[in-house]
Design a protein around this motif. Sequence first.
Motif, PDB file in Angstrom:
ATOM      1  N   ILE A   1       0.788  -1.264   0.402  1.00  0.00           N
ATOM      2  CA  ILE A   1       0.060  -0.057  -0.171  1.00  0.00           C
ATOM      3  C   ILE A   1       1.164   1.459  -0.216  1.00  0.00           C
ATOM      4  CG2 ILE A   1      -1.835   1.386   1.457  1.00  0.00           C
ATOM      5  CD1 ILE A   1      -2.120  -1.367   2.503  1.00  0.00           C
ATOM      6  N   GLY A   2       0.804   2.477  -1.510  1.00  0.00           N
ATOM      7  CA  GLY A   2       1.166   3.319  -1.117  1.00  0.00           C
ATOM      8  C   GLY A   2       0.440   5.330  -1.698  1.00  0.00           C
ATOM      9  N   HIS A   3       1.427   5.919  -1.539  1.00  0.00           N
ATOM     10  CA  HIS A   3       0.824   6.931  -1.396  1.00  0.00           C
ATOM     11  C   HIS A   3       0.154   6.671  -2.936  1.00  0.00           C
ATOM     12  CE1 HIS A   3       1.617   7.894   1.952  1.00  0.00           C
ATOM     13  NE2 HIS A   3       2.975   8.208   2.082  1.00  0.00           N
TER      14      HIS A   3
ATOM     15  N   GLN B   1      -2.048  15.369   1.211  1.00  0.00           N
ATOM     16  CA  GLN B   1      -0.588  15.446   2.321  1.00  0.00           C
ATOM     17  C   GLN B   1      -0.899  14.925   4.060  1.00  0.00           C
ATOM     18  OE1 GLN B   1       1.020  19.638   2.131  1.00  0.00           O
ATOM     19  NE2 GLN B   1       0.636  19.506   0.195  1.00  0.00           N
ATOM     20  N   SER B   2      -1.958  15.301   4.423  1.00  0.00           N
ATOM     21  CA  SER B   2      -1.906  15.198   5.680  1.00  0.00           C
ATOM     22  C   SER B   2      -2.685  13.350   5.782  1.00  0.00           C
ATOM     23  CB  SER B   2      -3.218  16.136   6.530  1.00  0.00           C
ATOM     24  OG  SER B   2      -3.086  17.538   6.209  1.00  0.00           O
ATOM     25  N   VAL B   3      -3.239  13.108   5.452  1.00  0.00           N
ATOM     26  CA  VAL B   3      -3.402  12.054   5.273  1.00  0.00           C
ATOM     27  C   VAL B   3      -1.892  10.776   5.015  1.00  0.00           C
ATOM     28  CG1 VAL B   3      -4.716   9.986   4.356  1.00  0.00           C
ATOM     29  CG2 VAL B   3      -6.017  11.953   4.727  1.00  0.00           C
ATOM     30  N   ASN B   4      -1.564  11.036   3.520  1.00  0.00           N
ATOM     31  CA  ASN B   4      -0.219  10.543   3.708  1.00  0.00           C
ATOM     32  C   ASN B   4       0.522  10.533   4.403  1.00  0.00           C
ATOM     33  OD1 ASN B   4      -1.246  10.227   1.040  1.00  0.00           O
ATOM     34  ND2 ASN B   4       0.203  11.298   0.205  1.00  0.00           N
ATOM     35  N   ALA B   5       0.656  11.951   4.812  1.00  0.00           N
ATOM     36  CA  ALA B   5       1.768  11.693   6.523  1.00  0.00           C
ATOM     37  C   ALA B   5       0.719  10.651   7.532  1.00  0.00           C
ATOM     38  CB  ALA B   5       1.683  13.033   6.693  1.00  0.00           C
ATOM     39  N   VAL B   6      -0.161  10.674   7.659  1.00  0.00           N
ATOM     40  CA  VAL B   6      -0.792   9.392   8.638  1.00  0.00           C
ATOM     41  C   VAL B   6      -0.639   8.024   8.441  1.00  0.00           C
ATOM     42  CG1 VAL B   6      -2.064   8.848  10.640  1.00  0.00           C
ATOM     43  CG2 VAL B   6      -1.905  11.360  10.230  1.00  0.00           C
ATOM     44  N   LEU B   7      -0.779   8.141   7.380  1.00  0.00           N
ATOM     45  CA  LEU B   7      -0.442   7.041   6.558  1.00  0.00           C
ATOM     46  C   LEU B   7       0.894   6.430   6.653  1.00  0.00           C
ATOM     47  CD1 LEU B   7      -3.370   6.676   3.461  1.00  0.00           C
ATOM     48  CD2 LEU B   7      -3.446   5.557   6.184  1.00  0.00           C
ATOM     49  N   GLY B   8       2.002   7.336   5.983  1.00  0.00           N
ATOM     50  CA  GLY B   8       3.529   7.211   5.835  1.00  0.00           C
ATOM     51  C   GLY B   8       3.521   6.504   7.826  1.00  0.00           C
ATOM     52  N   GLU B   9       3.499   7.412   8.569  1.00  0.00           N
ATOM     53  CA  GLU B   9       3.899   6.962   9.792  1.00  0.00           C
ATOM     54  C   GLU B   9       3.215   5.413  10.714  1.00  0.00           C
ATOM     55  OE1 GLU B   9       1.768   9.545  12.454  1.00  0.00           O
ATOM     56  OE2 GLU B   9       3.537  11.771  11.035  1.00  0.00           O
ATOM     57  N   THR B  10       1.966   5.469   9.995  1.00  0.00           N
ATOM     58  CA  THR B  10       1.385   3.818  10.484  1.00  0.00           C
ATOM     59  C   THR B  10       1.467   2.995   9.524  1.00  0.00           C
ATOM     60  OG1 THR B  10      -0.855   5.471  10.895  1.00  0.00           O
ATOM     61  CG2 THR B  10      -1.256   2.434  10.275  1.00  0.00           C
ATOM     62  N   PHE B  11       2.011   2.798   8.725  1.00  0.00           N
ATOM     63  CA  PHE B  11       2.769   2.260   7.542  1.00  0.00           C
ATOM     64  C   PHE B  11       4.055   2.021   8.108  1.00  0.00           C
ATOM     65  CE2 PHE B  11       0.223   3.397   3.946  1.00  0.00           C
ATOM     66  CZ  PHE B  11      -0.930   2.240   3.416  1.00  0.00           C
ATOM     67  N   ASP B  12       5.021   2.666   8.806  1.00  0.00           N
ATOM     68  CA  ASP B  12       6.413   2.707   9.056  1.00  0.00           C
ATOM     69  C   ASP B  12       6.199   1.390  10.196  1.00  0.00           C
ATOM     70  OD1 ASP B  12       7.669   4.054   6.823  1.00  0.00           O
ATOM     71  OD2 ASP B  12       7.503   5.466   8.049  1.00  0.00           O
TER      72      ASP B  12
END
Length: 119
Positions: free
Chosen positions: A53-55, A66-77
Motif C-alpha cells: 500500500i502506498g501513496h 498531504q495530511s492523510v499521507n503523513a498519517v498513513l506513512g507513519e502508520t505503515f512504518d
Amino acid sequence: MKPSRRLMAGLHKQGYVESEKGYGGGWTLACDLHVVTLLGIYEAVGSPSLLAIGHRTEAPGCLVEQSVNAVLGETFDEAEQLLLQRLGEVTLASLSADCHERLQARGISLKAKRNSHGV
C-alpha cells in the motif's frame, strides 16, 4: 512452483540451504531450524517490500491528501516495524513443529527423507 535462482542464491549465501545435483537433487535446508528466523529469511531474500500500500501521489498539492499521507506513512512504518519484530520471533523450528501438529491432527504421517544435517 520452482523457486527463482536469485531467491535461492540469497538463502544459499546465508548458509540456510544447499543444493544437491543429479537425480533426486535440489535444494535442502542446511541450517539449525532453532536459530533461523523468518526475519533472517526475509533479509536473505533481499528484504522485499512488506506492504504493497502506498501513496497515489508522492507530492500532492491537496493539503488534505498531504495530511492523510503523513498519517498513513507513519502508520505503515509502525506496522512494518511490528511485522519485522514478529518475523524475528518465529523460528523455522516453530513453523516445522506447527506443521507437524497440523498434519498429525489430520491423520497424515510425514515420512520425510532426512539429509546429512538431520533436517
